[in-house]
Design a protein around this motif. Structure first.
Motif, PDB file in Angstrom:
ATOM      1  N   SER A  17      -4.745  15.374   0.088  1.00 32.62           N
ATOM      2  CA  SER A  17      -5.082  14.839   0.433  1.00 32.62           C
ATOM      3  C   SER A  17      -6.026  13.919   0.051  1.00 32.62           C
ATOM      4  O   SER A  17      -6.703  14.130  -1.097  1.00 32.62           O
ATOM      5  CB  SER A  17      -5.770  15.218   2.174  1.00 32.62           C
ATOM      6  OG  SER A  17      -5.763  16.468   2.226  1.00 32.62           O
ATOM      7  N   ARG A  19      -8.298  10.231   1.481  1.00 34.00           N
ATOM      8  CA  ARG A  19      -9.229   9.197   2.168  1.00 34.00           C
ATOM      9  C   ARG A  19      -9.189   7.666   1.724  1.00 34.00           C
ATOM     10  O   ARG A  19      -9.989   7.609   0.454  1.00 34.00           O
ATOM     11  CB  ARG A  19     -10.306   9.537   3.070  1.00 34.00           C
ATOM     12  CG  ARG A  19     -10.522   8.755   4.224  1.00 34.00           C
ATOM     13  CD  ARG A  19     -12.368   8.883   4.491  1.00 34.00           C
ATOM     14  NE  ARG A  19     -12.393   9.126   5.493  1.00 34.00           N
ATOM     15  CZ  ARG A  19     -13.586   9.250   5.999  1.00 34.00           C
ATOM     16  NH1 ARG A  19     -14.938   9.028   5.312  1.00 34.00           N
ATOM     17  NH2 ARG A  19     -13.846   8.871   7.473  1.00 34.00           N
ATOM     18  N   TYR A  59       1.619   3.940  13.702  1.00 34.65           N
ATOM     19  CA  TYR A  59       1.906   4.569  12.104  1.00 34.65           C
ATOM     20  C   TYR A  59       3.558   4.481  12.164  1.00 34.65           C
ATOM     21  O   TYR A  59       4.759   4.510  12.334  1.00 34.65           O
ATOM     22  CB  TYR A  59       2.649   5.511  12.212  1.00 34.65           C
ATOM     23  CG  TYR A  59       0.606   6.147  12.412  1.00 34.65           C
ATOM     24  CD1 TYR A  59       0.373   6.653  13.926  1.00 34.65           C
ATOM     25  CD2 TYR A  59      -0.390   6.068  11.347  1.00 34.65           C
ATOM     26  CE1 TYR A  59      -0.728   6.757  13.819  1.00 34.65           C
ATOM     27  CE2 TYR A  59      -1.827   6.474  11.697  1.00 34.65           C
ATOM     28  CZ  TYR A  59      -1.909   6.554  12.450  1.00 34.65           C
ATOM     29  OH  TYR A  59      -3.451   6.704  13.425  1.00 34.65           O
ATOM     30  N   VAL A  63       5.118   7.844   7.363  1.00 30.38           N
ATOM     31  CA  VAL A  63       4.068   8.615   7.278  1.00 30.38           C
ATOM     32  C   VAL A  63       3.116   9.424   9.374  1.00 30.38           C
ATOM     33  O   VAL A  63       2.571  10.251   8.913  1.00 30.38           O
ATOM     34  CB  VAL A  63       2.448   7.336   7.489  1.00 30.38           C
ATOM     35  CG1 VAL A  63       3.275   7.133   6.083  1.00 30.38           C
ATOM     36  CG2 VAL A  63       2.503   7.178   8.018  1.00 30.38           C
ATOM     37  N   ARG A  66       0.849  12.920   9.006  1.00 32.97           N
ATOM     38  CA  ARG A  66       0.294  13.198   7.892  1.00 32.97           C
ATOM     39  C   ARG A  66      -0.666  11.509   7.464  1.00 32.97           C
ATOM     40  O   ARG A  66      -1.639  12.499   7.266  1.00 32.97           O
ATOM     41  CB  ARG A  66       1.485  13.155   6.953  1.00 32.97           C
ATOM     42  CG  ARG A  66       2.588  13.779   7.308  1.00 32.97           C
ATOM     43  CD  ARG A  66       3.728  13.720   5.479  1.00 32.97           C
ATOM     44  NE  ARG A  66       4.136  12.748   5.996  1.00 32.97           N
ATOM     45  CZ  ARG A  66       3.667  11.850   4.690  1.00 32.97           C
ATOM     46  NH1 ARG A  66       2.688  12.390   3.241  1.00 32.97           N
ATOM     47  NH2 ARG A  66       4.294  10.516   4.326  1.00 32.97           N
ATOM     48  N   PHE A  67      -1.181  10.824   8.173  1.00 30.67           N
ATOM     49  CA  PHE A  67      -1.517   9.952   8.587  1.00 30.67           C
ATOM     50  C   PHE A  67      -2.815   9.589   9.409  1.00 30.67           C
ATOM     51  O   PHE A  67      -2.072   9.459  10.326  1.00 30.67           O
ATOM     52  CB  PHE A  67      -1.089   8.383   7.682  1.00 30.67           C
ATOM     53  CG  PHE A  67      -0.362   9.111   6.044  1.00 30.67           C
ATOM     54  CD1 PHE A  67      -0.707  10.080   5.491  1.00 30.67           C
ATOM     55  CD2 PHE A  67      -0.154   7.671   5.306  1.00 30.67           C
ATOM     56  CE1 PHE A  67      -0.018   9.803   3.662  1.00 30.67           C
ATOM     57  CE2 PHE A  67       0.063   7.675   4.098  1.00 30.67           C
ATOM     58  CZ  PHE A  67       0.394   9.011   3.812  1.00 30.67           C
ATOM     59  N   LEU A  80      -7.670   5.659   5.553  1.00 31.49           N
ATOM     60  CA  LEU A  80      -6.655   5.820   5.880  1.00 31.49           C
ATOM     61  C   LEU A  80      -6.899   7.564   5.804  1.00 31.49           C
ATOM     62  O   LEU A  80      -7.108   7.329   4.397  1.00 31.49           O
ATOM     63  CB  LEU A  80      -5.544   5.391   5.517  1.00 31.49           C
ATOM     64  CG  LEU A  80      -4.320   5.543   5.988  1.00 31.49           C
ATOM     65  CD1 LEU A  80      -3.578   5.661   6.736  1.00 31.49           C
ATOM     66  CD2 LEU A  80      -3.161   4.982   4.391  1.00 31.49           C
ATOM     67  N   MET A  82      -5.385  10.010   4.333  1.00 29.14           N
ATOM     68  CA  MET A  82      -3.847  11.164   4.197  1.00 29.14           C
ATOM     69  C   MET A  82      -3.129  12.288   4.094  1.00 29.14           C
ATOM     70  O   MET A  82      -4.201  13.047   3.024  1.00 29.14           O
ATOM     71  CB  MET A  82      -3.475  10.058   2.871  1.00 29.14           C
ATOM     72  CG  MET A  82      -3.503   8.849   3.180  1.00 29.14           C
ATOM     73  SD  MET A  82      -2.968   7.320   2.061  1.00 29.14           S
ATOM     74  CE  MET A  82      -4.114   8.219   0.870  1.00 29.14           C
ATOM     75  N   LEU A  85       0.334  14.935   1.697  1.00 31.03           N
ATOM     76  CA  LEU A  85       1.177  13.839   0.669  1.00 31.03           C
ATOM     77  C   LEU A  85       2.532  14.191  -0.130  1.00 31.03           C
ATOM     78  O   LEU A  85       2.077  15.106  -0.119  1.00 31.03           O
ATOM     79  CB  LEU A  85      -0.263  13.522   0.017  1.00 31.03           C
ATOM     80  CG  LEU A  85      -1.473  12.561   0.045  1.00 31.03           C
ATOM     81  CD1 LEU A  85      -2.269  12.964  -0.492  1.00 31.03           C
ATOM     82  CD2 LEU A  85      -0.620  11.176   0.186  1.00 31.03           C
ATOM     83  N   ASP A  89       5.253   9.203  -1.128  1.00 30.82           N
ATOM     84  CA  ASP A  89       4.012   8.702  -1.208  1.00 30.82           C
ATOM     85  C   ASP A  89       3.218   7.021  -1.761  1.00 30.82           C
ATOM     86  O   ASP A  89       1.601   6.771  -2.045  1.00 30.82           O
ATOM     87  CB  ASP A  89       2.485   9.128  -0.291  1.00 30.82           C
ATOM     88  CG  ASP A  89       3.179   9.348   0.801  1.00 30.82           C
ATOM     89  OD1 ASP A  89       2.508  10.969   1.590  1.00 30.82           O
ATOM     90  OD2 ASP A  89       3.905   8.658   1.598  1.00 30.82           O
ATOM     91  N   TYR A  93      -1.988   0.438  -1.998  1.00 35.20           N
ATOM     92  CA  TYR A  93      -2.080   0.986  -0.662  1.00 35.20           C
ATOM     93  C   TYR A  93      -3.245  -1.257  -0.606  1.00 35.20           C
ATOM     94  O   TYR A  93      -4.221  -0.634  -0.918  1.00 35.20           O
ATOM     95  CB  TYR A  93      -2.934   1.647  -0.154  1.00 35.20           C
ATOM     96  CG  TYR A  93      -2.105   2.778  -0.127  1.00 35.20           C
ATOM     97  CD1 TYR A  93      -1.360   3.594  -1.467  1.00 35.20           C
ATOM     98  CD2 TYR A  93      -1.636   3.277   1.407  1.00 35.20           C
ATOM     99  CE1 TYR A  93      -0.135   5.118  -0.490  1.00 35.20           C
ATOM    100  CE2 TYR A  93      -0.761   4.520   1.561  1.00 35.20           C
ATOM    101  CZ  TYR A  93      -0.309   4.614   0.285  1.00 35.20           C
ATOM    102  OH  TYR A  93       1.186   5.971   0.734  1.00 35.20           O
TER     103      TYR A  93
END
Length: 120
Positions: A17, A19, A59, A63, A66-67, A80, A82, A85, A89, A93
């Protein structure tokens, strides 16, 4: 002058994960839709997620589940989260925010981009 500052990218293992955060600064009268895009090497930039001023989210199919996108209007920040993963991905971003601000009026702004790398 309005600026967007992103943070939170980095390296994660598959299944892990990360963020991301994006904060706007400046004399801002209103913030409308806030979103995240990503661009993988050799590919076009694509929309990942967005949240309207009313809290409606959407979304990309890749994703969903998952996001999670969220916003804190008081902090002028969009997040965001995430999870789960995948190597696919991996991308830079970018946050994208539509604002009304002093000296620029209504404008669409982009963050500087933050690299997310997911290893298998």
């Amino acid at each position: 002058q309005v600026q967007l500052v992103e943070s939170g990218g980095g390296l994660a293992q598959a299944g892990g994960s990360l963020r991301l955060s994006c904060t706007a600064s400046g004399i801002i009268f209103g913030i409308y839709t806030m979103g995240w895009y990503r661009q993988a090497p050799g590919k076009q930039r694509e929309s990942v997620a967005a949240v309207t001023s009313g809290g409606t989210t959407n979304y990309a199919d890749s994703v969903k589940g998952r996001f999670t996108i969220s916003r804190d209007n008081a902090k002028k920040t969009v997040y965001l989260e995430m999870n789960s993963l995948k190597p696919e991905d991996t991308a830079v971003y970018y946050c994208n925010i539509r604002v009304e601000a002093f000296s620029i009026g209504h404008r669409e702004l982009w963050g500087q981009g933050t690299l997310v790398t997911v290893s298998s």
